[in-house]
Design a protein around this motif. Structure first.
Motif, PDB file in Angstrom:
ATOM      1  N   UNK A 124     -43.841 130.067   7.218  1.00  0.00           N
ATOM      2  CA  UNK A 124     -43.710 128.653   7.558  1.00  0.00           C
ATOM      3  C   UNK A 124     -42.249 128.323   7.794  1.00  0.00           C
ATOM      4  N   UNK A 125     -42.005 127.486   8.791  1.00  0.00           N
ATOM      5  CA  UNK A 125     -40.647 127.043   9.095  1.00  0.00           C
ATOM      6  C   UNK A 125     -40.704 125.601   9.579  1.00  0.00           C
ATOM      7  N   UNK A 126     -39.545 124.968   9.609  1.00  0.00           N
ATOM      8  CA  UNK A 126     -39.476 123.599  10.118  1.00  0.00           C
ATOM      9  C   UNK A 126     -39.455 123.596  11.630  1.00  0.00           C
ATOM     10  N   UNK A 127     -40.132 122.646  12.211  1.00  0.00           N
ATOM     11  CA  UNK A 127     -40.019 122.391  13.649  1.00  0.00           C
ATOM     12  C   UNK A 127     -38.781 121.510  13.843  1.00  0.00           C
ATOM     13  N   UNK A 128     -38.349 121.307  15.075  1.00  0.00           N
ATOM     14  CA  UNK A 128     -37.246 120.360  15.291  1.00  0.00           C
ATOM     15  C   UNK A 128     -37.567 118.967  14.734  1.00  0.00           C
ATOM     16  N   UNK A 129     -38.832 118.574  14.830  1.00  0.00           N
ATOM     17  CA  UNK A 129     -39.246 117.275  14.289  1.00  0.00           C
ATOM     18  C   UNK A 129     -39.094 117.256  12.760  1.00  0.00           C
ATOM     19  N   UNK A 130     -39.483 118.342  12.097  1.00  0.00           N
ATOM     20  CA  UNK A 130     -39.324 118.443  10.648  1.00  0.00           C
ATOM     21  C   UNK A 130     -37.863 118.454  10.247  1.00  0.00           C
ATOM     22  N   UNK A 131     -37.026 119.165  11.014  1.00  0.00           N
ATOM     23  CA  UNK A 131     -35.589 119.200  10.733  1.00  0.00           C
ATOM     24  C   UNK A 131     -34.987 117.802  10.891  1.00  0.00           C
ATOM     25  N   UNK A 132     -35.437 117.052  11.893  1.00  0.00           N
ATOM     26  CA  UNK A 132     -34.896 115.700  12.080  1.00  0.00           C
ATOM     27  C   UNK A 132     -35.341 114.776  10.948  1.00  0.00           C
ATOM     28  N   UNK A 133     -36.542 114.984  10.422  1.00  0.00           N
ATOM     29  CA  UNK A 133     -36.989 114.197   9.271  1.00  0.00           C
ATOM     30  C   UNK A 133     -36.144 114.533   8.050  1.00  0.00           C
ATOM     31  N   UNK A 134     -35.838 115.809   7.855  1.00  0.00           N
ATOM     32  CA  UNK A 134     -34.973 116.213   6.752  1.00  0.00           C
ATOM     33  C   UNK A 134     -33.607 115.536   6.866  1.00  0.00           C
ATOM     34  N   UNK A 135     -33.063 115.481   8.086  1.00  0.00           N
ATOM     35  CA  UNK A 135     -31.781 114.806   8.303  1.00  0.00           C
ATOM     36  C   UNK A 135     -31.886 113.327   7.959  1.00  0.00           C
ATOM     37  N   UNK A 136     -33.008 112.713   8.296  1.00  0.00           N
ATOM     38  CA  UNK A 136     -33.210 111.295   7.987  1.00  0.00           C
ATOM     39  C   UNK A 136     -33.310 111.063   6.482  1.00  0.00           C
ATOM     40  N   UNK A 137     -33.774 112.077   5.739  1.00  0.00           N
ATOM     41  CA  UNK A 137     -33.917 111.949   4.287  1.00  0.00           C
ATOM     42  C   UNK A 137     -32.609 112.193   3.540  1.00  0.00           C
TER      43      UNK A 137
ATOM     44  N   UNK B 205     -41.747 101.021  10.772  1.00  0.00           N
ATOM     45  CA  UNK B 205     -41.415 102.438  10.852  1.00  0.00           C
ATOM     46  C   UNK B 205     -41.379 103.114   9.497  1.00  0.00           C
ATOM     47  N   UNK B 206     -40.917 102.399   8.479  1.00  0.00           N
ATOM     48  CA  UNK B 206     -40.864 102.991   7.129  1.00  0.00           C
ATOM     49  C   UNK B 206     -42.283 103.263   6.644  1.00  0.00           C
ATOM     50  N   UNK B 207     -43.195 102.363   6.912  1.00  0.00           N
ATOM     51  CA  UNK B 207     -44.597 102.546   6.539  1.00  0.00           C
ATOM     52  C   UNK B 207     -45.143 103.817   7.194  1.00  0.00           C
ATOM     53  N   UNK B 208     -44.860 104.009   8.475  1.00  0.00           N
ATOM     54  CA  UNK B 208     -45.334 105.193   9.194  1.00  0.00           C
ATOM     55  C   UNK B 208     -44.696 106.459   8.627  1.00  0.00           C
ATOM     56  N   UNK B 209     -43.392 106.425   8.369  1.00  0.00           N
ATOM     57  CA  UNK B 209     -42.696 107.594   7.827  1.00  0.00           C
ATOM     58  C   UNK B 209     -43.213 107.940   6.434  1.00  0.00           C
ATOM     59  N   UNK B 210     -43.449 106.945   5.605  1.00  0.00           N
ATOM     60  CA  UNK B 210     -43.946 107.199   4.250  1.00  0.00           C
ATOM     61  C   UNK B 210     -45.354 107.797   4.282  1.00  0.00           C
ATOM     62  N   UNK B 211     -46.132 107.452   5.291  1.00  0.00           N
ATOM     63  CA  UNK B 211     -47.454 108.050   5.426  1.00  0.00           C
ATOM     64  C   UNK B 211     -47.331 109.547   5.700  1.00  0.00           C
TER      65      UNK B 211
END
Length: 130
Positions: free
Chosen positions: A83-96, A14-20
């Motif tokens: 441009x704005x974050x989608x819910x998916x982008x917001x969840x990635x920000x939370x993960x970061x 999963x980290x490999x996929x996220x880093x991509x």
């Protein structure tokens, strides 16, 4: 949108996929800037000193294709795009956020041996990092 179209089936974990998805110098900083508020292209360029128009446009297209960023084109004269974050982008920000907290504690606020950087070096932090 589902998964990215970059290397389906070639990820080791999963980290490999996220880093991509967030690879490169600017994508996490774009996420950070858009977490504050929706921005127009020029606003993003000012928020990210050093990014070129070509790189920013390319990263925004990739992030839109990955479902992280929403591009809203308004039917106005002159044309306006936001441009704005989608819910998916917001969840990635939370993960970061934990990664940003680690960087702040171990690089920005850590000992001199922890990267030789301090907060006064104008390094933007990931929003929400404590």
């Amino acid at each position: 949108m589902g998964t990215t179209g970059r290397r389906p089936g070639a990820y080791v974990c999963g980290i490999d996929a996220a880093m991509d998805v967030i690879g490169g110098k600017w994508k996490v900083l774009i996420l950070w800037a858009l977490n504050e508020r929706p921005c127009r292209f020029g606003e993003l360029r000012r928020e990210l000193p050093g990014v070129t128009e070509k790189v920013l446009a390319s990263h925004l297209r990739e992030m839109e294709a990955d479902g992280l960023v929403h591009r809203e084109a308004y039917d106005e004269v002159p044309p306006r795009v936001e441009y704005s974050l989608t819910p998916r982008g917001a969840s990635l920000n939370e993960a970061l956020e934990p990664l940003g907290a680690w960087g702040k504690a171990n690089v920005l606020g850590g000992s001199p041996a922890a990267g030789q950087m301090r907060e006064h070096h104008d390094v933007p932090l990931v929003t929400g990092a404590a």
